[in-house]
Design a protein around this motif. Structure first.
Motif, PDB file in Angstrom:
ATOM      1  N   CYS A 116      44.315  27.574  37.163  1.00  0.00           N
ATOM      2  CA  CYS A 116      44.119  26.416  36.277  1.00  0.00           C
ATOM      3  C   CYS A 116      44.828  26.638  34.945  1.00  0.00           C
ATOM      4  O   CYS A 116      45.432  25.723  34.380  1.00  0.00           O
ATOM      5  CB  CYS A 116      42.630  26.174  36.019  1.00  0.00           C
ATOM      6  SG  CYS A 116      41.769  25.496  37.440  1.00  0.00           S
ATOM      7  N   MET A 117      44.751  27.856  34.426  1.00  0.00           N
ATOM      8  CA  MET A 117      45.401  28.150  33.152  1.00  0.00           C
ATOM      9  C   MET A 117      46.921  28.101  33.289  1.00  0.00           C
ATOM     10  O   MET A 117      47.621  27.583  32.427  1.00  0.00           O
ATOM     11  CB  MET A 117      44.966  29.531  32.630  1.00  0.00           C
ATOM     12  CG  MET A 117      43.530  29.620  32.178  1.00  0.00           C
ATOM     13  SD  MET A 117      43.046  28.333  31.025  1.00  0.00           S
ATOM     14  CE  MET A 117      44.126  28.637  29.637  1.00  0.00           C
ATOM     15  N   GLN A 149      45.558  35.613  31.370  1.00  0.00           N
ATOM     16  CA  GLN A 149      45.770  35.587  32.824  1.00  0.00           C
ATOM     17  C   GLN A 149      46.741  34.490  33.251  1.00  0.00           C
ATOM     18  O   GLN A 149      47.611  34.718  34.085  1.00  0.00           O
ATOM     19  CB  GLN A 149      44.436  35.322  33.540  1.00  0.00           C
ATOM     20  CG  GLN A 149      43.471  36.457  33.427  1.00  0.00           C
ATOM     21  CD  GLN A 149      42.027  36.011  33.628  1.00  0.00           C
ATOM     22  OE1 GLN A 149      41.135  36.673  33.168  1.00  0.00           O
ATOM     23  NE2 GLN A 149      41.785  34.887  34.295  1.00  0.00           N
ATOM     24  N   GLY A 150      46.562  33.296  32.665  1.00  0.00           N
ATOM     25  CA  GLY A 150      47.430  32.175  33.041  1.00  0.00           C
ATOM     26  C   GLY A 150      48.884  32.483  32.716  1.00  0.00           C
ATOM     27  O   GLY A 150      49.788  32.220  33.512  1.00  0.00           O
ATOM     28  N   CYS A 156      55.598  35.046  31.985  1.00  0.00           N
ATOM     29  CA  CYS A 156      56.293  35.107  30.699  1.00  0.00           C
ATOM     30  C   CYS A 156      55.932  36.421  30.006  1.00  0.00           C
ATOM     31  O   CYS A 156      55.100  37.175  30.502  1.00  0.00           O
ATOM     32  CB  CYS A 156      55.914  33.917  29.829  1.00  0.00           C
ATOM     33  SG  CYS A 156      54.179  33.817  29.446  1.00  0.00           S
ATOM     34  N   ALA A 157      56.566  36.694  28.870  1.00  0.00           N
ATOM     35  CA  ALA A 157      56.237  37.914  28.124  1.00  0.00           C
ATOM     36  C   ALA A 157      55.011  37.622  27.268  1.00  0.00           C
ATOM     37  O   ALA A 157      55.064  36.768  26.393  1.00  0.00           O
ATOM     38  CB  ALA A 157      57.417  38.326  27.264  1.00  0.00           C
ATOM     39  N   VAL A 158      53.912  38.306  27.558  1.00  0.00           N
ATOM     40  CA  VAL A 158      52.673  38.032  26.834  1.00  0.00           C
ATOM     41  C   VAL A 158      52.498  39.030  25.692  1.00  0.00           C
ATOM     42  O   VAL A 158      52.622  40.233  25.888  1.00  0.00           O
ATOM     43  CB  VAL A 158      51.446  38.121  27.767  1.00  0.00           C
ATOM     44  CG1 VAL A 158      50.189  37.712  27.016  1.00  0.00           C
ATOM     45  CG2 VAL A 158      51.637  37.244  28.988  1.00  0.00           C
ATOM     46  N   GLY A 246      40.773  25.725  30.776  1.00  0.00           N
ATOM     47  CA  GLY A 246      41.304  25.471  32.108  1.00  0.00           C
ATOM     48  C   GLY A 246      40.643  24.257  32.749  1.00  0.00           C
ATOM     49  O   GLY A 246      41.012  23.843  33.840  1.00  0.00           O
ATOM     50  N   ILE A 247      39.677  23.668  32.055  1.00  0.00           N
ATOM     51  CA  ILE A 247      39.053  22.446  32.564  1.00  0.00           C
ATOM     52  C   ILE A 247      40.057  21.302  32.437  1.00  0.00           C
ATOM     53  O   ILE A 247      40.227  20.509  33.351  1.00  0.00           O
ATOM     54  CB  ILE A 247      37.779  22.099  31.758  1.00  0.00           C
ATOM     55  CG1 ILE A 247      36.735  23.203  31.902  1.00  0.00           C
ATOM     56  CG2 ILE A 247      37.210  20.728  32.154  1.00  0.00           C
ATOM     57  CD1 ILE A 247      36.183  23.376  33.281  1.00  0.00           C
ATOM     58  N   SER A 248      40.717  21.233  31.288  1.00  0.00           N
ATOM     59  CA  SER A 248      41.727  20.189  31.114  1.00  0.00           C
ATOM     60  C   SER A 248      42.793  20.632  30.130  1.00  0.00           C
ATOM     61  O   SER A 248      42.590  21.559  29.353  1.00  0.00           O
ATOM     62  CB  SER A 248      41.070  18.880  30.654  1.00  0.00           C
ATOM     63  OG  SER A 248      40.374  19.089  29.457  1.00  0.00           O
TER      64      SER A 248
END
Ligand code: ADP
Ligand code: ZN
Length: 432
Positions: A116-117, A149-150, A156-158, A246-248
């Motif tokens: 979701c994320m 996590q997303g 990508c580079a976090v 991650g809900i919306s």
């Protein structure tokens, strides 16, 4: 060329197919909790409903609501539907009022949350070549690890900078060439302000997108952040009870799409608890569709909002929700008028003379409740002295009266006296 959608099947699913999917998952979930969680068994039995009574989506209205005190009464794991051996992570809300709300996840729950994320961040231009600085609070708060996590899943580079040490955030944005910044909107303002003080023009850095959430913010605040930061300000919404952010998420057209294959949204009248017609405002209620560790049934979020099913230019068919006006807990009743801090914010943001910083102080004078709005002026205006300050506070007060219909004195406090937020801004100071 990168794909347009992260998960095209669900993001663009037609209404009929989505409803069918939701019904199937709802049936599974109500049965899952009824068979495993004594709290739900009792609640369903008391209401005289059985999982088999759920034959169409509208039948969900027959099922009981779950509220925050149910979670508190069953703290920490009374609503958990799986044995601890199947739980792989436990988050918790800040718990400012009493015990925190717990959020256990199975490995599969974590995986879905991550999806979701990733879906939301992908819709918001994050790609494998992005450099994403995550300045949400890391730890028990779902924001930090949720975004982490997303972003990892996208590849990508976090940069897990966490919340705080604002000067260092600015330095990292500059030195690492951060393209995407994740934090609360109020913390983004703090970062922009710090950068301005350090003589750094955020607009000249590589920063292009902001991924903001976890607190209410007005459209006017969003415009201010976009203008000062030279970024597109995207939004995320979620809550610990339903697994965190991650809900919306917003798409490029600022529409907040609900991941309705994971949560089933309803809007009810907070007084009568009856469903309200589509498009009308009420309390947002969610039922988890796929979670297994602690799926909520008809959880009353206390967030005031409305839902719309309209065609969005982005091509997603996921239902959209309005920007959250605020939590019903934060609603003030002033001279008989219901007011949310975000409405006061909207008026304040009309005034270029003020900083986007404010708090609402509630006090008692004898038996009478008293409210004042405190804000800061731009320093050079504040330095002009009392008559300037008085004129501006009067005009803001008049404007609040025009727009919201309430008489509220506005006090200008000296520059930088309102505490800068690094997470969720505290808008209401209640001294009653
Ligand atoms: P806490 O209750 O301690 O703040 P959470 O992090 O679970 O813990 O908070 C979730 C709440 O935060 C939501 O119910 C909502 O009130 C608020 N929230 C989250 N995202 C947004 C958003 N984008 N806009 C407005 N409010 C939000
Ligand atoms: Zn859209």
């Amino acid at each position: 060329m990168f794909k347009k959608y992260w998960d095209e099947k669900f993001e663009t699913m037609n209404d009929g197919a989505m409803k069918k999917f939701q019904l199937e998952k709802l049936k599974e979930t109500v049965k899952w909790v009824y068979d495993r969680v004594p709290f739900y068994k009792k609640a369903f039995d008391n209401q005289g409903v059985k999982p088999s009574d759920l034959q169409e989506l509208a039948d969900l209205a027959k099922f009981p609501f779950t509220i925050k005190t149910d979670l508190r009464d069953n703290y920490p794991f009374g609503l958990c539907a799986v044995p601890m051996a199947d739980v792989v992570r436990i988050h918790a809300s800040s718990g400012t009022t009493g015990k925190p709300i717990t959020g256990p996840y199975t490995a599969e729950d974590l995986d879905q949350w991550t999806e979701c994320m990733a879906r939301g961040l992908w819709a918001q231009e994050v790609r494998p070549d992005s450099i994403l600085q995550n300045a949400y609070g890391m730890g028990l708060f779902t924001g930090g690890l949720g975004f982490h996590q997303g972003a990892l899943r996208i590849g990508c580079a976090v940069v897990p900078s966490g919340a705080g040490m604002t000067e260092r955030q600015v330095m990292l944005i500059q030195d690492f060439g951060t393209t995407a910044l994740c934090c609360t909107p109020s913390y983004c303002l703090t970062i922009i302000e710090k950068a301005e003080k350090m003589g750094v023009d955020i607009k000249k850095t590589a920063l292009r997108t902001g991924h903001f959430g976890a607190e209410p913010w007005s459209v006017e605040m969003r415009n201010d952040i976009e203008g000062r930061g030279g970024i597109h300000a995207y939004e995320h919404y979620g809550l610990t009870e339903l697994g965190g952010p991650g809900i919306s998420f917003t798409c490029e057209f600022y529409q907040i799409h609900v991941n309705e294959d994971h949560v089933y949204p309803e809007i009810v009248d907070p007084e009568t608890l009856q469903p309200v017609p589509e498009g009308e405002e009420g309390e947002l209620v969610f039922t988890a569709l796929q979670r297994r560790a602690m799926p909520m049934i008809r959880y009353r979020t206390r967030d005031i909002c409305s839902l719309k099913r309209e065609k969005c230019q982005c091509g997603r068919t996921l239902i959209t929700m309005d920007k959250i006006l605020g939590r019903s807990d934060d609603m003030m009743i002033i001279s008989g008028v219901n007011v949310f801090p975000s409405q006061i914010e909207t008026v304040l943001m009309e005034f270029p003379e003020v900083e986007p910083q404010y708090q609402i102080r509630l006090s008692k004078k004898g038996y009478i409740d008293h409210i004042t709005v405190e804000t800061e002026l731009k320093k050079h205006l504040y330095d002009e002295g009392k008559s300037k300050i008085d004129t501006i506070s009067k005009s803001i007060s008049t404007r609040i009266h025009q727009i919201i219909g309430i008489n509220v004195p506005v006090t200008v406090v000296p520059p930088e006296t309102i505490e800068r937020s690094i997470g969720k801004a505290k808008r209401i100071i209640d001294e009653r």
